[in-house]
Design a protein around this motif. Structure first.
Motif, mmCIF file in Angstrom:
data_model
loop_
_atom_site.group_PDB
_atom_site.id
_atom_site.type_symbol
_atom_site.label_atom_id
_atom_site.label_comp_id
_atom_site.label_asym_id
_atom_site.label_seq_id
_atom_site.Cartn_x
_atom_site.Cartn_y
_atom_site.Cartn_z
ATOM 1 N N GLN A 185 -57.904 21.638 -35.709
ATOM 2 C CA GLN A 185 -57.576 21.671 -37.131
ATOM 3 C C GLN A 185 -56.330 20.844 -37.388
ATOM 4 O O GLN A 185 -55.255 21.143 -36.868
ATOM 5 C CB GLN A 185 -57.362 23.112 -37.599
ATOM 6 C CG GLN A 185 -58.610 23.967 -37.499
ATOM 7 C CD GLN A 185 -58.434 25.340 -38.115
ATOM 8 O OE1 GLN A 185 -57.482 25.576 -38.862
ATOM 9 N NE2 GLN A 185 -59.345 26.245 -37.829
ATOM 10 N N LEU A 186 -56.511 19.789 -38.162
ATOM 11 C CA LEU A 186 -55.374 18.937 -38.507
ATOM 12 C C LEU A 186 -55.647 18.219 -39.815
ATOM 13 O O LEU A 186 -56.794 18.051 -40.231
ATOM 14 C CB LEU A 186 -55.103 17.921 -37.393
ATOM 15 C CG LEU A 186 -56.208 16.921 -37.025
ATOM 16 C CD1 LEU A 186 -56.164 15.676 -37.908
ATOM 17 C CD2 LEU A 186 -56.079 16.528 -35.561
ATOM 18 N N THR A 187 -54.571 17.842 -40.465
ATOM 19 C CA THR A 187 -54.640 17.039 -41.687
ATOM 20 C C THR A 187 -53.575 15.955 -41.570
ATOM 21 O O THR A 187 -52.461 16.224 -41.111
ATOM 22 C CB THR A 187 -54.361 17.889 -42.943
ATOM 23 O OG1 THR A 187 -55.313 18.952 -42.994
ATOM 24 C CG2 THR A 187 -54.483 17.051 -44.208
ATOM 25 N N GLY A 188 -53.933 14.747 -41.951
ATOM 26 C CA GLY A 188 -52.976 13.649 -41.877
ATOM 27 C C GLY A 188 -53.290 12.589 -42.904
ATOM 28 O O GLY A 188 -54.231 12.720 -43.698
ATOM 29 N N THR A 189 -52.502 11.522 -42.876
ATOM 30 C CA THR A 189 -52.684 10.430 -43.824
ATOM 31 C C THR A 189 -52.679 9.110 -43.075
ATOM 32 O O THR A 189 -51.759 8.840 -42.287
ATOM 33 C CB THR A 189 -51.558 10.416 -44.879
ATOM 34 O OG1 THR A 189 -51.497 11.704 -45.504
ATOM 35 C CG2 THR A 189 -51.804 9.347 -45.930
ATOM 36 N N PHE A 190 -53.715 8.315 -43.293
ATOM 37 C CA PHE A 190 -53.749 6.984 -42.701
ATOM 38 C C PHE A 190 -52.655 6.128 -43.342
ATOM 39 O O PHE A 190 -52.155 6.428 -44.430
ATOM 40 C CB PHE A 190 -55.104 6.317 -42.931
ATOM 41 C CG PHE A 190 -56.239 6.955 -42.162
ATOM 42 C CD1 PHE A 190 -56.075 7.385 -40.853
ATOM 43 C CD2 PHE A 190 -57.487 7.099 -42.746
ATOM 44 C CE1 PHE A 190 -57.118 7.957 -40.147
ATOM 45 C CE2 PHE A 190 -58.545 7.670 -42.046
ATOM 46 C CZ PHE A 190 -58.364 8.105 -40.740
ATOM 47 N N TYR A 191 -52.315 5.028 -42.679
ATOM 48 C CA TYR A 191 -51.277 4.148 -43.213
ATOM 49 C C TYR A 191 -51.641 3.566 -44.573
ATOM 50 O O TYR A 191 -50.756 3.183 -45.336
ATOM 51 C CB TYR A 191 -50.979 3.030 -42.216
ATOM 52 C CG TYR A 191 -50.085 3.475 -41.071
ATOM 53 C CD1 TYR A 191 -48.711 3.629 -41.250
ATOM 54 C CD2 TYR A 191 -50.610 3.759 -39.823
ATOM 55 C CE1 TYR A 191 -47.881 4.049 -40.225
ATOM 56 C CE2 TYR A 191 -49.792 4.173 -38.780
ATOM 57 C CZ TYR A 191 -48.436 4.321 -38.982
ATOM 58 O OH TYR A 191 -47.626 4.748 -37.961
#
Length: 200
Positions: free
Chosen positions: A64-70
């Motif tokens: 489980q993870l959430t992130g933002t691409f560049y």
């Protein structure tokens, strides 16, 4: 053993101290040496090149993870379900990251037709630095900007924080099917991906 026994314990102790000092002297900021010297009884040393493949019945819950691409696109691990996903933790100044980059791109191209997605997790770099790395090595899959460490923190169950590079292969349910701590050797990673693709 008593200290009076032919001086052997003292010689062994001196040799051990010399070995530790030698290791730490060669690389005073070496995370491997720091972790080894910590004596915290972990069953791995960060970046030691260990490879683990998990049988389907022994895998835990989905990552489980959430992130933002560049480029600003938000990515959530819930979106991984239904396809094999390769997560590679890296940063531009990491020497083994540079060594493995061409192999990662080649494997991405090889398995793209099978629906495998590759996602980088960059733990350190500004967008310009990451982009320069990607241009240099021809990397065409996206990377999450994880300078705040949120994604890496979410994966500490699987990857020690100092183990860069590290690579996880997630099955179609988003569970860790394979793990490489350290440099990803091409044929080994290919085998992990192929096995995950072959699963029903």
């Amino acid at each position: 053993m008593p200290l009076g026994f032919p001086g052997a314990p003292l010689r062994l102790l001196a040799a051990g101290v010399a070995l530790v000092l030698g290791l730490s002297g060669c690389a005073p900021n070496d995370a491997l040496a720091e972790q080894a010297n910590a004596g915290d009884n972990k069953n791995y040393i960060a970046g030691d090149g260990s490879v683990t493949e998990y049988a389907p019945e022994s895998r835990g819950e989905p990552v489980q993870l959430t992130g933002t691409f560049y480029d600003g696109t938000v990515v959530d691990s819930a979106d991984f379900k239904g396809q094999v996903t390769v997560l590679n933790i890296w940063y531009a100044a990491c020497a083994p990251c540079r060594v493995e980059a061409p192999d990662l791109q080649a494997l991405y191209e090889k398995h793209q037709q099978s629906g495998v997605q590759f996602i980088g997790v960059n733990i350190r770099d500004e967008a310009a630095t990451a982009a320069a790395f990607e241009r240099t090595f021809g990397i065409t899959y996206p990377s999450i900007d994880d300078a705040d460490g949120a994604v890496l923190l979410a994966m500490t169950q699987y990857v020690p924080p100092q183990a860069v590079p590290s690579t996880l292969v997630l099955d179609r349910q988003g569970r860790v099917a394979g793990r490489i701590i350290g440099l990803a050797e091409k044929s080994t990673l290919n085998a992990l991906i192929t096995d995950a693709i072959a699963e029903p």
